[in-house]
Design a protein around this motif. Structure first.
Motif, PDB file in Angstrom:
ATOM      1  N   ALA A 126       7.599  -2.052  -6.124  1.00 53.70           N
ATOM      2  CA  ALA A 126       6.972  -3.362  -6.311  1.00 53.70           C
ATOM      3  C   ALA A 126       5.464  -3.266  -6.552  1.00 53.70           C
ATOM      4  O   ALA A 126       4.746  -4.244  -6.390  1.00 53.70           O
ATOM      5  CB  ALA A 126       7.237  -4.231  -5.098  1.00 53.70           C
ATOM      6  N   THR A 127       4.985  -2.101  -6.981  1.00 54.88           N
ATOM      7  CA  THR A 127       3.548  -1.896  -7.176  1.00 54.88           C
ATOM      8  C   THR A 127       2.931  -2.931  -8.107  1.00 54.88           C
ATOM      9  O   THR A 127       1.892  -3.523  -7.804  1.00 54.88           O
ATOM     10  CB  THR A 127       3.280  -0.482  -7.727  1.00 54.88           C
ATOM     11  N   ALA A 128       3.557  -3.159  -9.258  1.00 58.28           N
ATOM     12  CA  ALA A 128       2.999  -4.081 -10.243  1.00 58.28           C
ATOM     13  C   ALA A 128       2.888  -5.500  -9.688  1.00 58.28           C
ATOM     14  O   ALA A 128       1.966  -6.249 -10.026  1.00 58.28           O
ATOM     15  CB  ALA A 128       3.850  -4.078 -11.511  1.00 58.28           C
ATOM     16  N   TYR A 129       3.826  -5.846  -8.824  1.00 55.82           N
ATOM     17  CA  TYR A 129       3.833  -7.186  -8.221  1.00 55.82           C
ATOM     18  C   TYR A 129       2.781  -7.322  -7.124  1.00 55.82           C
ATOM     19  O   TYR A 129       2.027  -8.302  -7.082  1.00 55.82           O
ATOM     20  CB  TYR A 129       5.232  -7.450  -7.655  1.00 55.82           C
ATOM     21  N   LEU A 130       2.720  -6.324  -6.229  1.00 50.57           N
ATOM     22  CA  LEU A 130       1.882  -6.451  -5.037  1.00 50.57           C
ATOM     23  C   LEU A 130       0.409  -6.117  -5.266  1.00 50.57           C
ATOM     24  O   LEU A 130      -0.462  -6.686  -4.610  1.00 50.57           O
ATOM     25  CB  LEU A 130       2.426  -5.552  -3.926  1.00 50.57           C
ATOM     26  N   MET A 131       0.134  -5.194  -6.177  1.00 50.04           N
ATOM     27  CA  MET A 131      -1.236  -4.692  -6.290  1.00 50.04           C
ATOM     28  C   MET A 131      -2.269  -5.777  -6.584  1.00 50.04           C
ATOM     29  O   MET A 131      -3.343  -5.789  -5.989  1.00 50.04           O
ATOM     30  CB  MET A 131      -1.292  -3.584  -7.338  1.00 50.04           C
ATOM     31  N   ASP A 154      -1.707   7.975 -17.667  1.00 47.96           N
ATOM     32  CA  ASP A 154      -0.683   8.176 -18.696  1.00 47.96           C
ATOM     33  C   ASP A 154       0.251   6.984 -18.800  1.00 47.96           C
ATOM     34  O   ASP A 154       0.798   6.708 -19.880  1.00 47.96           O
ATOM     35  CB  ASP A 154       0.139   9.435 -18.380  1.00 47.96           C
ATOM     36  N   PHE A 155       0.458   6.299 -17.700  1.00 46.91           N
ATOM     37  CA  PHE A 155       1.343   5.132 -17.675  1.00 46.91           C
ATOM     38  C   PHE A 155       0.815   4.164 -16.628  1.00 46.91           C
ATOM     39  O   PHE A 155       0.483   4.579 -15.515  1.00 46.91           O
ATOM     40  CB  PHE A 155       2.779   5.550 -17.325  1.00 46.91           C
ATOM     41  N   VAL A 156       0.723   2.891 -16.968  1.00 47.26           N
ATOM     42  CA  VAL A 156       0.214   1.891 -16.023  1.00 47.26           C
ATOM     43  C   VAL A 156       1.386   1.335 -15.212  1.00 47.26           C
ATOM     44  O   VAL A 156       2.114   0.451 -15.661  1.00 47.26           O
ATOM     45  CB  VAL A 156      -0.538   0.747 -16.744  1.00 47.26           C
ATOM     46  N   THR A 157       1.555   1.871 -14.014  1.00 48.06           N
ATOM     47  CA  THR A 157       2.579   1.355 -13.104  1.00 48.06           C
ATOM     48  C   THR A 157       2.114   0.053 -12.468  1.00 48.06           C
ATOM     49  O   THR A 157       2.907  -0.867 -12.246  1.00 48.06           O
ATOM     50  CB  THR A 157       2.876   2.383 -11.997  1.00 48.06           C
ATOM     51  N   GLY A 158       0.841  -0.033 -12.153  1.00 49.49           N
ATOM     52  CA  GLY A 158       0.257  -1.229 -11.551  1.00 49.49           C
ATOM     53  C   GLY A 158      -1.232  -1.229 -11.764  1.00 49.49           C
ATOM     54  O   GLY A 158      -1.837  -0.199 -12.087  1.00 49.49           O
ATOM     55  N   THR A 159      -1.846  -2.394 -11.579  1.00 51.87           N
ATOM     56  CA  THR A 159      -3.285  -2.513 -11.768  1.00 51.87           C
ATOM     57  C   THR A 159      -3.819  -3.696 -10.975  1.00 51.87           C
ATOM     58  O   THR A 159      -3.092  -4.646 -10.683  1.00 51.87           O
ATOM     59  CB  THR A 159      -3.639  -2.702 -13.257  1.00 51.87           C
ATOM     60  N   ALA A 160      -5.114  -3.605 -10.638  1.00 50.02           N
ATOM     61  CA  ALA A 160      -5.808  -4.728 -10.012  1.00 50.02           C
ATOM     62  C   ALA A 160      -6.951  -5.199 -10.901  1.00 50.02           C
ATOM     63  O   ALA A 160      -7.816  -5.945 -10.459  1.00 50.02           O
ATOM     64  CB  ALA A 160      -6.350  -4.320  -8.644  1.00 50.02           C
ATOM     65  N   ARG A 161      -6.957  -4.780 -12.167  1.00 47.71           N
ATOM     66  CA  ARG A 161      -8.107  -5.064 -13.031  1.00 47.71           C
ATOM     67  C   ARG A 161      -8.286  -6.550 -13.315  1.00 47.71           C
ATOM     68  O   ARG A 161      -9.398  -7.001 -13.590  1.00 47.71           O
ATOM     69  CB  ARG A 161      -8.027  -4.272 -14.334  1.00 47.71           C
ATOM     70  N   ASN A 162      -7.212  -7.323 -13.253  1.00 55.73           N
ATOM     71  CA  ASN A 162      -7.325  -8.765 -13.525  1.00 55.73           C
ATOM     72  C   ASN A 162      -7.304  -9.593 -12.249  1.00 55.73           C
ATOM     73  O   ASN A 162      -7.161 -10.809 -12.294  1.00 55.73           O
ATOM     74  CB  ASN A 162      -6.186  -9.210 -14.450  1.00 55.73           C
ATOM     75  N   SER A 163      -7.445  -8.923 -11.108  1.00 51.57           N
ATOM     76  CA  SER A 163      -7.481  -9.594  -9.815  1.00 51.57           C
ATOM     77  C   SER A 163      -8.930  -9.690  -9.353  1.00 51.57           C
ATOM     78  O   SER A 163      -9.853  -9.209 -10.028  1.00 51.57           O
ATOM     79  CB  SER A 163      -6.639  -8.813  -8.807  1.00 51.57           C
ATOM     80  N   ASP A 164      -9.133 -10.325  -8.210  1.00 55.72           N
ATOM     81  CA  ASP A 164     -10.479 -10.365  -7.623  1.00 55.72           C
ATOM     82  C   ASP A 164     -10.471  -9.718  -6.236  1.00 55.72           C
ATOM     83  O   ASP A 164     -11.374  -9.942  -5.427  1.00 55.72           O
ATOM     84  CB  ASP A 164     -11.010 -11.799  -7.543  1.00 55.72           C
ATOM     85  N   ASN A 165      -9.445  -8.913  -5.957  1.00 48.96           N
ATOM     86  CA  ASN A 165      -9.333  -8.306  -4.638  1.00 48.96           C
ATOM     87  C   ASN A 165     -10.234  -7.077  -4.505  1.00 48.96           C
ATOM     88  O   ASN A 165     -10.816  -6.596  -5.484  1.00 48.96           O
ATOM     89  CB  ASN A 165      -7.875  -7.948  -4.324  1.00 48.96           C
ATOM     90  N   GLU A 166     -10.345  -6.579  -3.290  1.00 54.64           N
ATOM     91  CA  GLU A 166     -11.083  -5.343  -3.039  1.00 54.64           C
ATOM     92  C   GLU A 166     -10.161  -4.161  -3.290  1.00 54.64           C
ATOM     93  O   GLU A 166      -8.996  -4.192  -2.896  1.00 54.64           O
ATOM     94  CB  GLU A 166     -11.574  -5.287  -1.590  1.00 54.64           C
ATOM     95  N   VAL A 167     -10.700  -3.123  -3.921  1.00 50.49           N
ATOM     96  CA  VAL A 167      -9.913  -1.923  -4.175  1.00 50.49           C
ATOM     97  C   VAL A 167     -10.715  -0.703  -3.726  1.00 50.49           C
ATOM     98  O   VAL A 167     -11.865  -0.525  -4.146  1.00 50.49           O
ATOM     99  CB  VAL A 167      -9.534  -1.779  -5.662  1.00 50.49           C
ATOM    100  N   PHE A 168     -10.095   0.111  -2.876  1.00 53.61           N
ATOM    101  CA  PHE A 168     -10.705   1.345  -2.397  1.00 53.61           C
ATOM    102  C   PHE A 168      -9.832   2.525  -2.826  1.00 53.61           C
ATOM    103  O   PHE A 168      -8.618   2.385  -2.995  1.00 53.61           O
ATOM    104  CB  PHE A 168     -10.825   1.340  -0.871  1.00 53.61           C
ATOM    105  N   LEU A 169     -10.468   3.667  -2.971  1.00 52.39           N
ATOM    106  CA  LEU A 169      -9.767   4.906  -3.274  1.00 52.39           C
ATOM    107  C   LEU A 169     -10.233   5.967  -2.286  1.00 52.39           C
ATOM    108  O   LEU A 169     -11.425   6.279  -2.212  1.00 52.39           O
ATOM    109  CB  LEU A 169     -10.053   5.353  -4.713  1.00 52.39           C
ATOM    110  N   VAL A 170      -9.289   6.500  -1.513  1.00 51.51           N
ATOM    111  CA  VAL A 170      -9.585   7.541  -0.535  1.00 51.51           C
ATOM    112  C   VAL A 170      -8.969   8.843  -1.034  1.00 51.51           C
ATOM    113  O   VAL A 170      -7.758   8.920  -1.240  1.00 51.51           O
ATOM    114  CB  VAL A 170      -9.016   7.186   0.850  1.00 51.51           C
ATOM    115  N   THR A 171      -9.806   9.863  -1.249  1.00 50.15           N
ATOM    116  CA  THR A 171      -9.315  11.165  -1.682  1.00 50.15           C
ATOM    117  C   THR A 171      -9.731  12.225  -0.676  1.00 50.15           C
ATOM    118  O   THR A 171     -10.373  11.920   0.334  1.00 50.15           O
ATOM    119  CB  THR A 171      -9.860  11.540  -3.080  1.00 50.15           C
TER     120      THR A 171
END
Length: 238
Positions: A126-131, A154-171
């Motif tokens: 449900a990534t595309a729905y929830l993200m 390579d493939f867009v499974t999900g995105t937040a680019r059109n949302s206004d939410n906060e997005v963090f990336l932990v590596t």
């Protein structure tokens, strides 16, 4: 262990009062959620694919969907969690993509061309729905390189680019936050072993340094994480 620093970094991104959803195969996120709630004493509610509502305790198993998490806990079915997301009441969602790009697109589907992939990945459920619906999305990737943190997935499974939410990336090299105004990722914290040059050289797009806050882990925090993971399953992720 280095993985404990990543778990601590994720826990630091969780705030009081949040409803937190832990997806499938999200061991670090699950451990971080319990660290935030029970060690850091943050007032959060934990739900997820195991369909337990705010379980009292857990022992990490190979699957975060382990039905034994439901023991002594109320049940909250996945459909209800998704319904909360649709209503704007899901605060935090964790995802562990194989690829992340400069526009918050993530890939959990395939490496290479979708029609003839080099590697077929497990898929996004449900990534595309929830993200785009979760108020805060915390992505985690423990193999930070130009193969995983890329200019374009390579493939867009999900995105937040059109949302206004906060997005963090932990590596395993740093913690980033997506700056929607500048359309770029900024480094907000690092680890004791982090070097800015290594972060830049292993990232497929431009990043900015906003903060060099150091993530630290106390012996007490590591000991607590060990109680949740007595079989040391998390070490396989390092």
């Amino acid at each position: 262990m280095k993985i404990d620093y990543v778990i601590k970094a994720i826990a630091e991104l969780i705030d009081d009062g949040e409803l937190v959803y832990v997806g499938l195969n999200s061991g670090p996120a699950l451990l971080a959620s319990f660290l935030a709630r029970d060690f850091q004493k943050k007032n959060i509610q934990i739900v997820g694919v195991a369909e337990a509502y705010n379980p009292k305790d857990i022992i990490l198993s190979p699957s975060t969907g382990d039905p034994f998490f439901i023991k002594d806990s109320p049940v909250m079915i996945t459909a209800d969690s998704f319904d909360l997301a649709q209503k704007g009441r899901l605060d935090v969602m964790f995802l562990g993509p194989v690829q992340v790009d400069q526009e918050t697109n993530i890939n959990l589907t395939a490496i290479g061309r979708y029609e003839r992939p080099k590697v077929k990945l497990p898929g996004g459920a449900a990534t595309a729905y929830l993200m785009p619906l979760a108020k805060k999305v915390i992505l985690w990737n423990l193999k930070h390189s130009k193969n995983s943190i890329v200019k374009r997935v390579d493939f867009v499974t999900g995105t937040a680019r059109n949302s206004d939410n906060e997005v963090f990336l932990v590596t395993n090299l740093a913690v980033f936050k997506f700056d929607r105004e500048k359309r770029t990722w900024t480094i907000v914290s690092i680890y004791p072993w982090s070097e800015l040059e290594d972060i830049v050289n292993n990232t497929g797009f431009h990043v900015e340094l906003k903060s060099d806050k150091m993530i630290t882990v106390s012996p007490e925090e590591s000991a607590y994480i060990n109680t949740l993971d007595p079989y040391n399953l998390r070490s396989a992720l390092e």
